[in-house]
Design a protein around this motif. Sequence first.
Motif, PDB file in Angstrom:
ATOM      1  N   LYS A   1       0.819  -1.217   0.000  1.00 32.90           N
ATOM      2  CA  LYS A   1       0.000   0.000   0.000  1.00 32.90           C
ATOM      3  C   LYS A   1       0.854   1.269   0.000  1.00 32.90           C
ATOM      4  N   TRP A   2       2.151   1.083  -0.186  1.00 32.77           N
ATOM      5  CA  TRP A   2       3.069   2.213  -0.128  1.00 32.77           C
ATOM      6  C   TRP A   2       4.085   2.139  -1.262  1.00 32.77           C
ATOM      7  N   THR A   3       4.601   3.290  -1.656  1.00 36.10           N
ATOM      8  CA  THR A   3       5.675   3.348  -2.649  1.00 36.10           C
ATOM      9  C   THR A   3       6.915   3.930  -1.989  1.00 36.10           C
ATOM     10  N   LEU A   4       8.032   3.241  -2.151  1.00 37.11           N
ATOM     11  CA  LEU A   4       9.287   3.697  -1.560  1.00 37.11           C
ATOM     12  C   LEU A   4       9.823   4.904  -2.321  1.00 37.11           C
ATOM     13  N   LEU A   5      10.174   5.958  -1.568  1.00 39.41           N
ATOM     14  CA  LEU A   5      10.765   7.152  -2.167  1.00 39.41           C
ATOM     15  C   LEU A   5      12.269   7.216  -1.950  1.00 39.41           C
ATOM     16  N   GLY A   6      12.728   6.705  -0.800  1.00 38.03           N
ATOM     17  CA  GLY A   6      14.147   6.750  -0.490  1.00 38.03           C
ATOM     18  C   GLY A   6      14.360   6.719   1.007  1.00 38.03           C
ATOM     19  N   SER A   7      15.565   6.992   1.430  1.00 36.98           N
ATOM     20  CA  SER A   7      15.891   7.000   2.855  1.00 36.98           C
ATOM     21  C   SER A   7      15.538   8.350   3.477  1.00 36.98           C
ATOM     22  N   GLN A   8      15.299   8.339   4.775  1.00 36.45           N
ATOM     23  CA  GLN A   8      15.014   9.583   5.482  1.00 36.45           C
ATOM     24  C   GLN A   8      16.173  10.560   5.301  1.00 36.45           C
ATOM     25  N   TYR A   9      15.841  11.796   5.031  1.00 31.13           N
ATOM     26  CA  TYR A   9      16.763  12.920   4.838  1.00 31.13           C
ATOM     27  C   TYR A   9      17.488  12.900   3.493  1.00 31.13           C
ATOM     28  N   ASP A  10      17.171  11.955   2.615  1.00 36.51           N
ATOM     29  CA  ASP A  10      17.767  11.982   1.279  1.00 36.51           C
ATOM     30  C   ASP A  10      17.449  13.310   0.606  1.00 36.51           C
ATOM     31  N   LEU A  11      18.446  13.892  -0.041  1.00 37.14           N
ATOM     32  CA  LEU A  11      18.288  15.173  -0.723  1.00 37.14           C
ATOM     33  C   LEU A  11      18.161  14.974  -2.228  1.00 37.14           C
ATOM     34  N   PHE A  12      17.354  15.823  -2.843  1.00 36.67           N
ATOM     35  CA  PHE A  12      17.188  15.836  -4.297  1.00 36.67           C
ATOM     36  C   PHE A  12      17.120  17.288  -4.758  1.00 36.67           C
ATOM     37  N   PHE A  13      17.455  17.496  -6.030  1.00 32.25           N
ATOM     38  CA  PHE A  13      17.195  18.802  -6.630  1.00 32.25           C
ATOM     39  C   PHE A  13      16.743  18.601  -8.072  1.00 32.25           C
ATOM     40  N   VAL A  14      16.021  19.599  -8.578  1.00 29.63           N
ATOM     41  CA  VAL A  14      15.476  19.496  -9.922  1.00 29.63           C
ATOM     42  C   VAL A  14      16.608  19.684 -10.936  1.00 29.63           C
ATOM     43  N   THR A  15      16.734  18.745 -11.841  1.00 28.02           N
ATOM     44  CA  THR A  15      17.779  18.776 -12.850  1.00 28.02           C
ATOM     45  C   THR A  15      17.527  19.907 -13.841  1.00 28.02           C
ATOM     46  N   VAL A  16      18.568  20.646 -14.168  1.00 37.46           N
ATOM     47  CA  VAL A  16      18.456  21.701 -15.183  1.00 37.46           C
ATOM     48  C   VAL A  16      18.252  21.028 -16.543  1.00 37.46           C
ATOM     49  N   PRO A  17      17.204  21.410 -17.300  1.00 42.17           N
ATOM     50  CA  PRO A  17      16.864  20.681 -18.535  1.00 42.17           C
ATOM     51  C   PRO A  17      17.847  20.880 -19.677  1.00 42.17           C
ATOM     52  N   LYS A  18      18.537  22.021 -19.682  1.00 42.53           N
ATOM     53  CA  LYS A  18      19.532  22.324 -20.709  1.00 42.53           C
ATOM     54  C   LYS A  18      20.758  22.928 -20.029  1.00 42.53           C
TER      55      LYS A  18
END
Length: 294
Positions: free
Chosen positions: A114-131
């Motif tokens: 009933k759940w989808t794994l996103l990652g570990s607690q405190y994992d950081l992400f940022f939006v990739t620059v498209p160009k």
Amino acid sequence: MAYLRLIDYSQNIQSAQITQLTGGSSAVLLGAELTAIEEITSYLIQKYDTAAEFTDTVVWNPDTIYKAKDRFYLDGPAYSSSGTYALKAFTLQAGKIYICTTAITVGEAFNISKWTLLGSQYDLFFVTVPKPEFDYKTIYSIGDEVYWKNKVYECKIASTLYNHNQTLQYYDSSNLPPINVAPDNNLNGIKYWGSGVSYSVPAGTYPTDTTKFTAGDNRSQKIIDCVVDIALYKIHSRIAPNNIPQLRVDNYDSAIVWLVKCGKGSVTANIPLIQPNQGKRIRFGGNIKNENSY
């Protein structure tokens, strides 16, 4: 909203000590952080784009539309077998962050289906620059695409290249005018780059989508250290200005010395530079130089 997360202080001080120093007040911690950022900015603002570095670090929200370079991390409350969970609710289970994909209306043991794994607690992400991000020093040809301030642009007029005779008029190559016009230039931006196309990541895009997000931290780690060291010094100053631990004084002094070096240019901080370069000399007059020929 804040540049730092609480966990960013963990390499310098234990969380229990932070709570003791601030009286458990997040406002005190944020105030010290903002003071530190303002002090750091005063040393770097003439050369560096500090506003691009000091952006917020927030918890990921599936309902938020994110722009390029926006930064977020994963977090959520621990799972409770007696709780109920709506769609898109977050939970922490065994150090991992999950998002609810099937509503749970009665308490039950954790059921991964009933759940989808996103990652570990405190994992950081940022939006990739498209160009590739626009750079004044890059040579662009007609049709090249760049990203600049939330838009993607296509080059309409190629970069201006200076010949030998033109270069000589500026005494030093570093004094040459920029070979490009910025896409957001009020006078000629549209002429050179068109109006651009806005770029953002639609709400509901999971951070596991590697075509849109990059796992990692896009902050300068050295700047993080400086913010932490200065903020901790300010917090101690608030409690006992005449009895600040020597470690905090030393760390603060070290941070300031490094920032002064960055401002003078003897070291380079890993944060965006102001474009075009600032502080160039203005030279005019004199005879036009001839091209050399033998």
